[in-house]
Design a protein around this motif. Structure first.
Motif, short mmCIF file in Angstrom:
data_model
loop_
_atom_site.label_atom_id
_atom_site.label_comp_id
_atom_site.label_asym_id
_atom_site.label_seq_id
_atom_site.Cartn_x
_atom_site.Cartn_y
_atom_site.Cartn_z
N PHE A 153 29.71 13.94 -38.89
CA PHE A 153 28.59 14.77 -39.33
C PHE A 153 27.60 14.95 -38.18
O PHE A 153 27.16 16.07 -37.89
CB PHE A 153 27.91 14.11 -40.53
CG PHE A 153 26.77 14.90 -41.10
CD1 PHE A 153 26.98 15.74 -42.18
CD2 PHE A 153 25.49 14.80 -40.58
CE1 PHE A 153 25.93 16.48 -42.72
CE2 PHE A 153 24.45 15.53 -41.10
CZ PHE A 153 24.66 16.38 -42.18
N MET A 154 27.24 13.85 -37.51
CA MET A 154 26.27 13.93 -36.41
C MET A 154 26.82 14.74 -35.23
O MET A 154 26.08 15.47 -34.58
CB MET A 154 25.84 12.54 -35.97
CG MET A 154 24.92 11.88 -36.98
SD MET A 154 24.13 10.37 -36.40
CE MET A 154 25.53 9.27 -36.29
N GLU A 155 28.11 14.61 -34.96
CA GLU A 155 28.71 15.41 -33.89
C GLU A 155 28.61 16.89 -34.22
O GLU A 155 28.26 17.70 -33.35
CB GLU A 155 30.17 15.00 -33.68
CG GLU A 155 30.31 13.69 -32.94
CD GLU A 155 31.76 13.29 -32.74
OE1 GLU A 155 32.62 14.19 -32.60
OE2 GLU A 155 32.03 12.08 -32.72
N GLU A 156 28.94 17.26 -35.45
CA GLU A 156 28.83 18.66 -35.88
C GLU A 156 27.37 19.13 -35.81
O GLU A 156 27.09 20.25 -35.38
CB GLU A 156 29.36 18.85 -37.30
CG GLU A 156 30.85 18.77 -37.42
CD GLU A 156 31.54 20.02 -36.88
OE1 GLU A 156 31.01 21.13 -37.04
OE2 GLU A 156 32.62 19.85 -36.29
N LEU A 157 26.47 18.29 -36.24
CA LEU A 157 25.05 18.62 -36.21
C LEU A 157 24.60 18.95 -34.79
O LEU A 157 23.85 19.89 -34.56
CB LEU A 157 24.26 17.44 -36.76
CG LEU A 157 22.88 17.68 -37.33
CD1 LEU A 157 22.95 18.53 -38.59
CD2 LEU A 157 22.22 16.35 -37.64
N GLY A 158 25.09 18.17 -33.85
CA GLY A 158 24.73 18.37 -32.44
C GLY A 158 25.27 19.66 -31.86
O GLY A 158 24.79 20.13 -30.83
#
Length: 162
Positions: free
Chosen positions: A84-89
């Motif tokens: 999720f955090m990778e996609e958010l970035g």
């Protein structure tokens, strides 16, 4: 870590660099999502709260609503908190979104380290002794490298001639 209480959540929100008007809760446990939503609304009745019951749904809502803060569980099926955090970035409009990790597992239990900025703050600040303790704890978490250097920071003696 879970369980989180209302005062801990209030303190985490107060440490954010900007006021929060919208929040997204992403967790596969529906009861936790609803509990956190109730806590957020009790802290600030004017706060707009979005709920997602998994990482995939959370990403859709985050892209559509662009919340000020996301309360994120790390351990979820399909799209976990790290993915999720990778996609958010990767989303330019979401890179400044603040993320508060709310997970049942401590950071020490996680298999993959959190990447990006990590802040350790305390209202009263830290004494030099406390700061050194934090640095020592961080350094003790390093594993031996392929070169065989010890993890305690000691430098092995130089090999003599011969």
């Amino acid at each position: 870590p879970k369980p989180v209480n209302r005062e801990e959540l209030r303190a985490a929100l107060a440490r954010l660099p900007a006021p929060v008007h919208t929040a997204l809760i992403v967790d596969d446990d529906r009861d936790i999502v609803r509990l956190l939503a109730r806590m957020l609304r009790s802290i600030d009745p004017g706060l707009k709260v979005f709920e997602a019951f998994g990482g995939r749904e959370g990403l859709v809502i985050a892209r559509e609503q662009q919340p000020d803060v996301i309360l994120l569980d790390l351990v979820m099926p399909e799209v976990n908190g790290y993915a999720f955090m990778e996609e958010l970035g990767q989303e330019p409009v979401l890179t400044a979104t603040q993320v508060i990790i709310v997970s049942v597992r401590s950071v020490m239990q996680e298999l993959k380290p959190v990447t990006g900025e990590v802040r350790l703050t305390r209202a009263a600040g830290f004494t030099v002794t406390e700061l050194l303790g934090v640095v020592q704890a961080l350094l003790s978490g390093f594993r031996p490298t392929a070169t065989g250097l010890p993890t305690n920071g000691a430098v092995p003696p130089a090999a003599g001639p011969g």
